[in-house]
Design an enzyme around this catalytic site. Sequence first.
Site, short mmCIF file in Angstrom:
data_model
loop_
_atom_site.label_atom_id
_atom_site.label_comp_id
_atom_site.label_asym_id
_atom_site.label_seq_id
_atom_site.Cartn_x
_atom_site.Cartn_y
_atom_site.Cartn_z
N MET A 30 -31.26 -6.83 11.58
CA MET A 30 -30.95 -5.51 11.02
C MET A 30 -30.59 -5.65 9.55
O MET A 30 -29.98 -4.75 8.95
CB MET A 30 -29.80 -4.85 11.80
CG MET A 30 -30.18 -4.61 13.27
SD MET A 30 -29.30 -3.25 14.05
CE MET A 30 -27.61 -3.78 13.91
N HIS A 37 -28.49 -15.68 9.98
CA HIS A 37 -29.89 -15.24 10.03
C HIS A 37 -30.81 -16.31 9.43
O HIS A 37 -31.88 -16.60 9.96
CB HIS A 37 -30.11 -13.97 9.21
CG HIS A 37 -29.37 -12.77 9.70
ND1 HIS A 37 -28.35 -12.18 8.99
CD2 HIS A 37 -29.51 -12.03 10.83
CE1 HIS A 37 -27.90 -11.12 9.64
NE2 HIS A 37 -28.58 -11.01 10.76
N GLN A 61 -29.53 1.79 19.01
CA GLN A 61 -28.53 0.91 19.62
C GLN A 61 -27.10 1.21 19.14
O GLN A 61 -26.18 0.47 19.45
CB GLN A 61 -28.90 -0.56 19.41
CG GLN A 61 -28.83 -1.06 17.98
CD GLN A 61 -29.41 -2.46 17.84
OE1 GLN A 61 -30.63 -2.64 17.89
NE2 GLN A 61 -28.55 -3.45 17.68
O1 PAF Z 1 -29.13 -8.65 16.64
C1 PAF Z 1 -29.61 -7.73 15.93
O2 PAF Z 1 -29.58 -7.80 14.72
C2 PAF Z 1 -30.26 -6.52 16.60
O3 PAF Z 1 -29.57 -6.18 17.76
C3 PAF Z 1 -31.77 -6.72 16.87
C4 PAF Z 1 -32.04 -7.85 17.84
C5 PAF Z 1 -32.49 -6.99 15.57
C6 PAF Z 1 -32.34 -5.44 17.48
O4 PAF Z 1 -32.16 -4.35 16.65
#
Ligand code: PAF
Length: 291
Positions: A30, A37, A61
């Site tokens: 995100m 990341h 979400q």
């Molecule tokens: O972990 C995240 O950043 C989010 O939940 C994902 C897996 C990109 C889904 O939007």
Amino acid sequence: MEIIRDARQMQQWADSARIAGEKIACVPTMGYLHEGHLSLMREGRRRASKLAVSIFVNPAQFGPNEDLNSYPRDFERDCALMETVPVDVVFAPTPAVMYPPGFQTWIEVTEITQGLCGARRPGHFRGVATVVAKLFNIMKPHLAIFGEKDYQQLRTIERMVRDLNFDVEILGMPTVRERDGLAMSSRNAYLSPEWRTSALAISQALKAAAGRLAQGATHARELREAAQATLHEANGLNVQYLEVVDALTLKPVDRIEAPVLVAIAAFAGSTRLIDNCVLTPPVRHQRPPRA
Ligand code: PAF
């Protein structure tokens, strides 16, 4: 590094890569990237010949009272960080691309999402499963990599992939921590220095639980008590849950006979933070029977 915002164009990129015999690794994010990341991306770079990253703050979400609007975003900074990996392609759609008018298809993973974050964030994993399924169909990866900090998310995605026969390998990678133990998270950006100090108690509580197991604890209650004592000392942390569950099913356990997940969610001010660790009980040697 190519930036693609359109789903069809992304599919065409993936089709061409596959036809050329490339192996595609994908890291869904995100954005507001941090070292956690980047460690997933570097692993993708090692394991595949093409690396695709998605940046999409997924409205589906977030609950109505959650931080969708204030979620940190900085696409330019993210791009500069991705160049260092390097990433081959970034898929950065708008909400309208992912959820066009008339959208009405959702994925529910019914059991493993029941407890922990699932119990406190109704609809969260439905949003995660649906967007990840869409990203798999759009980015067509051979391999997708997720962080273990979002442990329930990782298990949910693994379950979905098995149940729906997605042809993609899922890889979980260890949580990356700051030097003092705080799990890296985009939401750490919200923390004032005072809340940042209080938040440290979360990883320290996990360490306390691990220490208690190493000292011979045999029941989940003992791990919870050890973690709770550490959390209790932290200034103003509001613990949403502290649970010890089976590491595979995520169901509560009493006696520790198999690997368990110790999972914590806590608010540092208005910032919700999560962290966890998996603990494996030591093999206890039984006394040989008397002759
Ligand atoms: O972990 C995240 O950043 C989010 O939940 C994902 C897996 C990109 C889904 O939007």
